[in-house]
Design an enzyme around this catalytic site. Structure first.
Site, short mmCIF file in Angstrom:
data_model
loop_
_atom_site.label_atom_id
_atom_site.label_comp_id
_atom_site.label_asym_id
_atom_site.label_seq_id
_atom_site.Cartn_x
_atom_site.Cartn_y
_atom_site.Cartn_z
N ASN A 158 73.72 -66.18 -26.25
CA ASN A 158 75.17 -66.30 -25.40
C ASN A 158 75.51 -67.74 -26.23
OD1 ASN A 158 77.59 -66.29 -23.82
ND2 ASN A 158 75.78 -66.62 -21.95
N HIS A 166 75.69 -70.53 -13.81
CA HIS A 166 75.59 -69.11 -13.58
C HIS A 166 75.71 -68.31 -12.30
CE1 HIS A 166 73.81 -69.76 -18.09
NE2 HIS A 166 73.99 -68.14 -17.43
#
Length: 520
Positions: free
Chosen positions: A342, A373
């Site tokens: 990521n 998140h």
């Protein structure tokens, strides 16, 4: 039969039933494949050399909003609300403080949507939902707000080189802002890109090579031949195909949840537990490889993502790539894994938090990552564990790695051991991220007697990082310098501003000049 509900279109329900996959997943994949086709058409028929940037912005935005509407229905309006309010904040609050207000609003709005999705309206039944794209838009809103603040308020001497290169010197128009946030290439799965890189692509300046004129201002001197992205796109689509095949076949037979199966915990030996932990988390990664690599291929197909040329004169299409699979699977340190997983999110966290934190930047960065998140408790358990693992790994690395640089056989032994430890630690850390809830996560950790938590605390107590700066011989310092140099070479692959890779103009287009252009 796949019966999972969707907030978006049900037009593809027959296809969903045929392939036995949830309708929301089918919608996502079909829309991404449509975006891939649209990207090819965008590059072919709306090329910047023949089409105005206004038209390119309009088409990119409208297509993006259509895909969002198809996938998420009217919940896609959240994208416009979040972007619209953030733009008003930017305009009304002024460049001095708007970055703080944009950050609080964008992250707060995302969090409210995640809370309502998970705990109020029970959208946990959907395997793909509107909060995913909102996470990317939140990154774009906050990073652009800081880039405008850096470019229009702060002095150049106050900025780091990377902040100076990304600084935005004028307020974007509403169309440019919506195009950046909601374009069809990145609205469903990203990845994040810098505003300057995106505008450079839309305006067709990606292949211009510049150098300062007499007054120190950039002046276009020449233009490179535009490389074709076809080979890069085909390679990435092959990776997507293999990842999808792996996910649909092997991943389903190796569930992470089996790590907390009572019979398995009671009967399996420790080598078996460690092996299954690693293999089950390895099997969980291909779905991310598929989604992120496909998103990268879509951007490349539109002509976006060209970084420059490597030392062999080959075009590099990894400007906004989100992962490097080989480096992930061969990681020999916690840092190496995080640097290659990521990637764009890691860069965002670095730019908006780590570099600007006044105290405990590592802890603040992990907390921000957890909030971004979502609101599942497992995310917080993972990132709090990640803080311990990162600090402990850093302490071990700084205290011992310089002893294992030479000879090569010793370094190979060190790499093998650190690979085993790193992969085990990563798998141990992210189990709650997959399990989501507190009870199963703590059940897993207790079955391992919290051993890696305890080991990390002991490392931090016995091996403080500061110790490495004292009492070293000249030879040790030289070895540490070499180790640091290796790290810097690895990290240089993560820089993602086009301006840093193509800033020298030369009429000589041989391999040497291209390599020089890349490395400056």
């Amino acid at each position: 039969m796949a019966t999972t509900s969707t907030t978006g279109s049900t037009l593809l329900q027959p296809l969903s039933n045929a392939v036995q996959l949830p309708i929301d997943q089918v919608n996502f994949v079909v829309c991404q494949l449509f975006a891939l086709l649209a990207a090819v058409c965008f590059r072919t028929y709306l090329h910047s050399s023949e089409t105005s940037s206004f038209i390119r912005h309009v088409v990119a935005t409208l297509l993006g909003l259509y895909l969002a509407l198809f996938c998420f229905g009217w919940y896609a309006l959240h994208f416009l609300v979040q972007s619209g309010v953030s733009y008003c904040i930017m305009v009304l609050m002024g460049v001095e403080s708007m970055h703080k207000y944009c950050f609080v609003f964008a992250l707060g709005y995302l969090t409210v949507c995640q809370i309502t999705r998970v705990y109020i309206f029970d959208y946990g039944q959907y395997s793909a939902d509107f909060s995913g794209p909102m996470m990317i838009i939140t990154q774009k809103i906050t990073s652009l707000a800081y880039e405008i603040h850096d470019g229009m308020f702060r002095k150049d001497e106050e900025l780091t080189p990377s902040q100076r290169g990304l600084a935005v010197r004028r307020m974007p128009s509403l169309l440019e802002y919506l195009s950046y946030n909601c374009n069809f290439m990145g609205i469903l799965a990203g990845p994040l890109c810098s505003y300057k890189d995106y505008i450079t692509f839309i305006e067709g300046r990606s292949y211009h090579v510049t150098q300062p004129d007499e007054n120190g201002k950039e002046d276009v001197q020449c233009e490179r031949t535009e490389p074709s992205p076809n080979i890069a796109v085909i390679q990435k689509l092959l990776v997507c195909g293999l990842s999808l095949l792996f996910h649909l076949t092997i991943s389903t037979t190796l569930p992470v949840e089996y790590n907390i199966d009572e019979h398995f915990q009671a009967t399996a030996s420790w080598p078996t537990k460690v092996t299954y932990l690693y293999v089950s988390l390895l099997a969980a990664r291909p779905k991310y490889y598929f989604a992120w690599t496909l998103a990268d291929a879509i951007n490349n197909a539109a002509g976006f993502g060209f970084r420059g040329y490597d030392r062999n004169g080959e075009a590099r299409w990894d400007l906004i790539s989100n992962l490097r699979i080989q480096q992930i699977e061969m990681s020999t340190s916690f840092k190496m894994f995080l640097d290659n997983w990521n990637i764009q999110t890691a860069l965002w966290l670095k730019r908006v938090c780590y570099e600007r934190a006044s105290f405990s930047p590592t802890i603040q960065t992990f907390i921000l990552s957890a909030i971004w998140h979502g609101v599942y408790p497992g995310y917080y358990l993972t990132f709090l564990t990640g803080v311990l693992m990162t600090l402990a790994a850093r302490a071990i690395r700084k205290n011992f790695r310089h002893y294992f640089i030479d000879p090569p056989q010793l370094k190979l032994f060190y790499d093998v051991i650190t690979w085993i430890v790193t992969q085990t630690a990563i798998s141990y850390t992210v189990v709650p991220f997959v399990l989501l809830s507190v009870k199963p996560s703590l059940m897993f950790y207790s079955s391992w007697y919290y051993c890696l938590h305890v080991a990390s605390v002991l490392v931090l107590l016995l091996l403080p990082v500061g110790r490495t700066s004292r009492g070293r011989s000249t030879h040790e310092q030289a070895q540490l310098s070499r180790s640091k140099k290796f790290d810097e070479i690895e990290n240089s692959l993560g820089q993602n501003s086009f301006a840093t890779t193509n800033n020298v103009c030369s009429q000589d287009r041989d391999v040497a000049s291209r390599h020089s252009s890349l490395t400056q």
